[in-house]
Write a protein that holds these residues in place. Structure first.
Motif, mmCIF file in Angstrom:
data_model
loop_
_atom_site.group_PDB
_atom_site.id
_atom_site.type_symbol
_atom_site.label_atom_id
_atom_site.label_comp_id
_atom_site.label_asym_id
_atom_site.label_seq_id
_atom_site.Cartn_x
_atom_site.Cartn_y
_atom_site.Cartn_z
ATOM 1 N N CYS A 60 29.110 72.449 5.472
ATOM 2 C CA CYS A 60 29.630 73.790 5.209
ATOM 3 C C CYS A 60 29.308 74.700 6.404
ATOM 4 C CB CYS A 60 28.985 74.354 3.948
ATOM 5 S SG CYS A 60 29.410 76.084 3.666
ATOM 6 N N VAL A 71 29.096 77.797 6.429
ATOM 7 C CA VAL A 71 28.333 78.985 6.003
ATOM 8 C C VAL A 71 26.875 78.623 5.715
ATOM 9 C CG1 VAL A 71 28.100 80.778 4.227
ATOM 10 C CG2 VAL A 71 30.371 80.156 5.097
ATOM 11 N N CYS A 72 26.649 77.601 4.865
ATOM 12 C CA CYS A 72 25.277 77.298 4.413
ATOM 13 C C CYS A 72 24.759 75.964 4.926
ATOM 14 C CB CYS A 72 25.199 77.341 2.894
ATOM 15 S SG CYS A 72 26.023 75.932 2.124
ATOM 16 N N CYS A 123 32.377 73.318 -1.031
ATOM 17 C CA CYS A 123 30.926 73.423 -0.915
ATOM 18 C C CYS A 123 30.360 73.832 -2.271
ATOM 19 C CB CYS A 123 30.556 74.459 0.150
ATOM 20 S SG CYS A 123 28.771 74.777 0.180
ATOM 21 N N ASN A 154 27.539 74.766 -3.031
ATOM 22 C CA ASN A 154 26.621 75.899 -2.922
ATOM 23 C C ASN A 154 27.375 77.232 -2.820
ATOM 24 O OD1 ASN A 154 24.012 77.037 -2.636
ATOM 25 N ND2 ASN A 154 24.275 77.128 -0.409
ATOM 26 N N CYS A 155 28.436 77.252 -2.048
ATOM 27 C CA CYS A 155 29.178 78.502 -1.802
ATOM 28 C C CYS A 155 30.284 78.771 -2.824
ATOM 29 C CB CYS A 155 29.808 78.484 -0.411
ATOM 30 S SG CYS A 155 28.604 78.425 0.919
HETATM 31 ZN ZN LIG Z 1 28.314 76.421 1.713
#
Ligand SMILES: [Zn+2]
Length: 281
Positions: free
Chosen positions: A248, A250-251, A268, A270-271
């Motif tokens: 990802c 972002v994370c 993702c 998480n996101c």
């Molecule tokens: Zn993410």
């Protein structure tokens, strides 16, 4: 599979190359591509027609001639090549001969592409006929509002990913771009559309516009065998955030891959929030 940005790229290239040319003859090497008229009528009606413009609705190319309109859907692998007097490849199924010696050849390794011909040159009338009357609003259409989408999904029990792929509701988002839109919207692809808020839908529409605009600006995405034409390759694959990615952006978490509506889906965990998980793919 060419999606809206790739079809738009094909439209722009073809428009600059063949508008104004007149068809001298048509050779049909594989007739099943033509859907609503006989092969004989297809050839007869196109003969001596001058091409005035090329439009698009969703993933349909609209070839507007003086007296007729031809629609072309590239489906999985269709593409157009400009040639002159070269031997045919076995994948070149329809050949349009222009009066200046140039040939437009429809090439399709999977033979899933379709063509329609109508005895009218009125693009407005064409929109009311099959198949264009089944094509939903594009993300760029002002009429595509959260209210419109809500009215079309209120009774549906399906994932947001399958909704974004449904060309009868919103046209132009295919598998690649649907994954990108959901990632930017921070929505899990398996979320049931029934529980989406108006705000969720507003964000999805905004991100659909953003993703498609950027993809069109970069000439679409070159994946597998798809190329807009011989000379031009899309560059949007360099800007993909989640589709076919490992990490990802972002994370940094590992990207998950599942199948939804029969399509490989990247996201993702998480996101992209699990607002709800539907059992209906
Ligand atoms: Zn993410």
């Amino acid at each position: 599979m060419p999606e809206l940005p790739e079809v738009e790229t094909v439209r722009t290239i073809l428009k600059s190359q063949i508008v104004g040319k007149t068809i001298k003859d048509v050779l049909i090497r594989y007739g099943k591509i033509i859907k609503n008229v006989t092969e004989q009528n297809f050839v007869t009606l196109l003969r001596n027609e001058r091409l005035i413009d090329i439009g698009r609705k969703g993933k349909y190319l609209i070839f507007i001639f003086e007296n007729v309109i031809m629609l072309s859907h590239l489906r999985m692998e269709g593409k157009y090549l400009l040639k002159s007097a070269e031997p045919y490849s076995k994948h070149e199924h329809i050949v349009f001969f222009f009066s200046d010696g140039i040939e437009l050849r429809y090439h399709d390794t999977r033979k899933f592409g379709t063509m329609y011909l109508f005895e009218t040159a009125d693009p407005v009338r064409i929109m009311q006929l099959t198949p264009l009357n089944r094509v939903g609003l594009e993300p760029f259409d002002e009429l595509l509002t959260p209210e419109y989408v809500t009215s079309r999904i209120s009774k549906l029990n399906r994932s947001i990913k399958s909704l974004l792929l449904d060309q009868t509701i919103i046209s132009g988002l295919g598998n690649i771009y649907a994954d990108e839109v959901l990632f930017l919207s921070k929505i899990h692809p398996a979320t049931n559309v029934k529980i989406l808020s108006k705000e969720n839908i507003k964000v999805l529409i905004e991100n659909s516009r953003a993703v498609l605009s950027k993809a069109i600006a970069y000439g679409g995405t070159t994946v597998r065998s798809f190329k807009a034409s011989d000379e031009v390759s899309g560059r949007f694959q360099n800007f993909l955030l989640v589709h076919t990615k490992d990490k990802c952006p972002v994370c940094n978490q590992v990207i998950s891959k599942i199948r939804l509506s029969g399509r490989g889906t990247y996201f993702c965990e998480n996101c992209q929030k699990r607002l709800d998980i539907t059992n209906t793919p």
